[in-house]
Design a protein around this motif. Sequence first.
Motif, PDB file in Angstrom:
ATOM      1  N   TYR A  55     -22.354  22.318  -9.197  1.00 60.66           N
ATOM      2  CA  TYR A  55     -22.616  23.393  -8.394  1.00 60.66           C
ATOM      3  C   TYR A  55     -21.470  22.906  -7.213  1.00 60.66           C
ATOM      4  CZ  TYR A  55     -26.317  25.419 -10.948  1.00 60.66           C
ATOM      5  OH  TYR A  55     -27.044  25.783 -12.001  1.00 60.66           O
ATOM      6  N   GLN A  57     -20.238  24.438  -3.205  1.00 63.31           N
ATOM      7  CA  GLN A  57     -20.035  25.426  -1.990  1.00 63.31           C
ATOM      8  C   GLN A  57     -18.766  25.218  -1.090  1.00 63.31           C
ATOM      9  OE1 GLN A  57     -23.270  26.033   0.923  1.00 63.31           O
ATOM     10  NE2 GLN A  57     -23.654  28.039  -0.314  1.00 63.31           N
ATOM     11  N   CYS A  79     -17.162  31.392  -9.339  1.00 62.86           N
ATOM     12  CA  CYS A  79     -17.601  31.354  -7.791  1.00 62.86           C
ATOM     13  C   CYS A  79     -17.882  32.894  -7.301  1.00 62.86           C
ATOM     14  CB  CYS A  79     -16.381  31.061  -7.037  1.00 62.86           C
ATOM     15  SG  CYS A  79     -15.890  29.121  -7.405  1.00 62.86           S
ATOM     16  N   SER A  82     -21.573  33.665  -0.868  1.00 62.35           N
ATOM     17  CA  SER A  82     -22.822  33.277  -0.513  1.00 62.35           C
ATOM     18  C   SER A  82     -23.009  33.138   0.987  1.00 62.35           C
ATOM     19  CB  SER A  82     -22.926  31.835  -1.122  1.00 62.35           C
ATOM     20  OG  SER A  82     -22.098  30.912  -0.866  1.00 62.35           O
ATOM     21  N   THR A 139     -20.005  30.131  -3.492  1.00 54.93           N
ATOM     22  CA  THR A 139     -21.202  29.368  -4.136  1.00 54.93           C
ATOM     23  C   THR A 139     -20.367  29.183  -5.582  1.00 54.93           C
ATOM     24  OG1 THR A 139     -23.160  29.418  -3.280  1.00 54.93           O
ATOM     25  CG2 THR A 139     -23.132  28.840  -5.419  1.00 54.93           C
ATOM     26  N   ALA A 269     -28.857  26.934  -7.759  1.00 56.40           N
ATOM     27  CA  ALA A 269     -27.772  27.695  -6.882  1.00 56.40           C
ATOM     28  C   ALA A 269     -27.977  28.933  -6.449  1.00 56.40           C
ATOM     29  CB  ALA A 269     -26.604  27.255  -7.523  1.00 56.40           C
ATOM     30  N   MET A 292     -26.831  25.442   0.795  1.00 59.95           N
ATOM     31  CA  MET A 292     -27.468  24.380  -0.215  1.00 59.95           C
ATOM     32  C   MET A 292     -28.072  23.473   0.451  1.00 59.95           C
ATOM     33  SD  MET A 292     -23.754  22.353  -0.969  1.00 59.95           S
ATOM     34  CE  MET A 292     -24.580  21.344  -2.177  1.00 59.95           C
ATOM     35  N   TRP A 300     -32.726  25.741  -1.469  1.00 61.08           N
ATOM     36  CA  TRP A 300     -31.721  26.556  -0.571  1.00 61.08           C
ATOM     37  C   TRP A 300     -32.205  27.701   0.525  1.00 61.08           C
ATOM     38  CZ3 TRP A 300     -26.359  27.358  -2.732  1.00 61.08           C
ATOM     39  CH2 TRP A 300     -26.129  26.296  -3.474  1.00 61.08           C
TER      40      TRP A 300
END
Length: 316
Positions: A55, A57, A79, A82, A139, A269, A292, A300
């Motif tokens: 994962y 970000q 992707c 987020s 993300t 995630a 994250m 999260w």
Amino acid sequence: MKTDSIVTASTLRRLACATSALLLGALSTGCIAGPGSDAGDEETVGYAADALSGYYQWIRRTTTNTAGYDMGLTSAGTCVLSGVAGKLDMGFQWYTSDRESRAAVERSGGHNWLFAYGGAYHSNSAPYHLYNPVLAQATCFPDTTNVQLGTWEASTSSTTLAAPVKIADLDPNHLRQCFLSEIRSVQEAFDQITEFGRVKEYTTTDTWHPTTGWYLEGSLYASSWDSSTPNLGATCIDFPSGSVITTGYVGTLGDTVTETITSGTGIKACGLTHVGGTFTDYDWDDGVFIDMPATLDGQWTMTVMTGKGGHWACVK
């Protein structure tokens, strides 16, 4: 373990870097501009988890840079948005050099690209940048099975809603999840508390959703200035057997709120499925953010500023 952080020299003095004790083993967190920072026009920040989780970000924030930032190969991951922040109520699209304000993840040339841009209008055959701050946060999931993309565009009428667009069927295994991947905004969009863009699963039918499935839709209208139209994009992913998907909402009309949106052990995630409210401030810190954890299997969180709301989906 890999951590990427690319920033302009003018931002370095005001960056707050956070790293966890897991630097010795699993997860690291890159640098992020602190609230109220006087960062320069362009900043791209990479967060990275190690290869064990896969994962990632990323954050990109600019006012005038139309270029995307390369987040890696689409063959290695998918992707989605987020986080979205800044001023989205300006932008144009009808003339050659007009540009919408944009927060987006784009799949192009075998790569995932992250865009954040404040819009422009046509001036002497060249774009005149509006200098609006826009932030996009992404993300990236280490999953690439049956990725499906969809787009929605508002009606050219400033008083009529465009119909929802079906972008994917239901998954009988309940392992499909769709996320927002793009917001292209124009003059007067996202300037009311009731305006939103979303991708949503419908398991029953109605007039707007004649068959079951995943639909991309918005409560957004064309600009009364020149009929420029907001656009939305979404990305759907089929996750592996055994994945657990949870969803929820965080919003506020008052003070800023931060809520924990995951629970339990295990690597997780999250991404956005709905963004709504007023995005009218010249402020990169004014928006909707999913962040994250500081530890590999931590929780999260989602932070939402006043007058905004967002739906989230997390995969474990």
